[in-house]
Every structure is written in structure tokens, then in C-alpha cells.
Design an enzyme around this catalytic site. Sequence first.
Site, mmCIF file in Angstrom:
data_model
loop_
_atom_site.group_PDB
_atom_site.id
_atom_site.type_symbol
_atom_site.label_atom_id
_atom_site.label_comp_id
_atom_site.label_asym_id
_atom_site.label_seq_id
_atom_site.Cartn_x
_atom_site.Cartn_y
_atom_site.Cartn_z
ATOM 1 N N SER A 30 0.804 -1.223 0.000
ATOM 2 C CA SER A 30 0.000 0.000 0.000
ATOM 3 C C SER A 30 0.835 1.270 0.000
ATOM 4 O O SER A 30 0.284 2.360 -0.175
ATOM 5 C CB SER A 30 -0.934 0.011 1.211
ATOM 6 O OG SER A 30 -0.176 -0.087 2.401
ATOM 7 N N GLY A 31 2.124 1.172 0.204
ATOM 8 C CA GLY A 31 2.937 2.380 0.251
ATOM 9 C C GLY A 31 4.345 2.102 0.715
ATOM 10 O O GLY A 31 4.753 0.948 0.885
ATOM 11 N N LYS A 48 4.790 5.981 7.301
ATOM 12 C CA LYS A 48 4.293 5.296 6.117
ATOM 13 C C LYS A 48 3.559 6.286 5.223
ATOM 14 O O LYS A 48 2.701 7.041 5.687
ATOM 15 C CB LYS A 48 3.340 4.160 6.507
ATOM 16 C CG LYS A 48 2.894 3.338 5.305
ATOM 17 C CD LYS A 48 2.343 1.995 5.721
ATOM 18 C CE LYS A 48 2.146 1.081 4.517
ATOM 19 N NZ LYS A 48 1.798 -0.291 4.874
ATOM 20 N N ASP A 143 -5.007 -8.698 7.462
ATOM 21 C CA ASP A 143 -3.794 -8.730 6.630
ATOM 22 C C ASP A 143 -2.577 -9.201 7.427
ATOM 23 O O ASP A 143 -1.510 -8.598 7.369
ATOM 24 C CB ASP A 143 -3.544 -7.355 6.018
ATOM 25 C CG ASP A 143 -2.613 -7.417 4.798
ATOM 26 O OD1 ASP A 143 -2.426 -8.530 4.254
ATOM 27 O OD2 ASP A 143 -2.091 -6.376 4.389
#
Length: 303
Positions: A30-31, A48, A143
Site C-alpha cells: 500500500s505504500g 508510512k 492482513d
Amino acid sequence: MTSETILSIEPFQVPVNPDGTFKCFGQGTSGTVTRAIDSRTGNYIALKAIPVQLREQDRENVIQQLQNLYSCQHPCVTEFLGCAFYPARSSILIACEYMDLKSFKDMMTLGGAFPEEVVGYASSRLLDALVYLHRERKMIHRDIKPSNLLMNSKGQVKICDFGMSTQLANTLDPAHTWVGSTTYMSPERISGLQYVWNSDIWSLGISLAEVATGTFPYSDPGRRLELVELLDRIVDEDPPTLPETFSPEFRDFVSQMLVKRAEQRPHAEMLIGHPFVVLHGNADISQWLQQAATAMTSQSPST
């Protein structure tokens, strides 16, 4: 950090590349993660950056959702230090405590498989974190994977990056939202059923089997599995088991987590009392931590 180009994003001081991009300390789905400094304390933090496409009128609402989501108080969940929208890079910035040994994935890449007692030591803390998220926060992680399981040289083990896939699905750019890593996803989720509390347990079992053996449990030596084939195997085949070189307690622990039928799979609080966790929960892993820290230092950025 005095020799670095520093970008001030109050209250954080962030090292940047000559082109103004953040220096990459870690990369996720995601990043990117960079190591920055909290100007209030002088301590390192993990920052992040998640690329998003947000309308200006949605930004405040998303930041508030993130603050509510991450306002956890538990020693085995990473401490949340703040978040903000950074217009210059069209990104959401999430600041959390810095874990100097990074993730299980990073440590495995540098040092190979974890010793069994280290896995047991970590399992005790990770299950404690899941009990907190499931029971007190009424939150499913969604996750769990080695890159979201962190450790530091003090021996602290923590979970990060929880809950994002559904919390912000309607506001974050679909290309960058956290939807969970398919390869660690439970059979019920791959089959299109809803997440349940112990979907996280399946993902944890796959993750622990991977760090203990040094190999993803569904790997096929000599060739790369296509995603569709992998998902079919997770749904249709018997679950993975640990080799007999591991202790009976560890093999049973993993087999309980990898029960395919969700209604028969134990919850986190049921596994905390498993003999494997009880045996290694207070293990002395100081020598292994020193070795891991030495390996990590040799690979650390200069910031």
C-alpha cells in the site's frame, strides 16, 4: 541525519532523496515506509506514505477515521503517533513507533528461518495482540503476514497495519487500498465468504510456518505458482503441515491454526494456552536478538 536533506512535515523531520521523494526504508503493498524523526522527542519513528486520490472535502474525514482506527493501547500493537495528508505527494502519512529489527520478513531475508523457540516467544505476544483486537476493539486484522509482524532489539513483538481494508475502502484510491494479501488469506475468504475472527488465525499460522521453515508453505520447488493455481490449492488441498524435524508441540500448534473450516478453527484466546506457547512464551532469545540486530545494522540506511 545532519548530512541528509530533511523535509519538515510538522512534527516530523523526514529524510528525502534529491528529487524530493521519501527515502524508502521499507516497501509494502500500500505504500512506502521511511525512517523519520519526531521533533518533539528526537526519537526515530516509522512514517508510512500511502498514495491516495482524495477530494479536499474528504481529507479531514479520512484522517479522523485513521485516528480512531489506530488509537490502540496495547504493548503488542504498534503505537500510533499521528497522521496527516501530504498534498505535495498526494499521500496520507501515518506515523508509528520505530521497530529497529523491522518485520519478520526483513529478519528472515537477512538471517534465514527463525529458531523454534523464537517462533514460540513471538506467538505468545502476537496471540495476545489478536485477543485485544478481536475482543476489546472488535476488529479483525485482515492482513496478517510476515511483513506486518514487527520486532525490535528489546524483544518486543508487535502487529501493525490492521483493519484498513474495510475502514477506508470507499474513500482511498482503489489501486492503493489495503485489501489483504491473497497468499495469506484463509480458505473461507478466498471462497468469497465473510471474514470471521479466526480468519486472522489462519493467516498467522501460514506466517509462522513460513518464518520457521524459511519457505512459504505453498511453495512449489522448481517453479513459480500462478496466483489462480495457488488459490485453488489453498481452498481444495489439505492444509500445510510442518516437517517432522520440528517438535510435536509446534507441529500441533500450526495444525490447529490451519484448520480449513473456520467454525472448527480455534480463536486466539484458545491458542494462548497451547503447550507450544506456554513452553516458549518466556524463552530467553537475547543471543538471537543480538545476532539479528547485528545483521540489521549492517543493512541499515545511513539516516
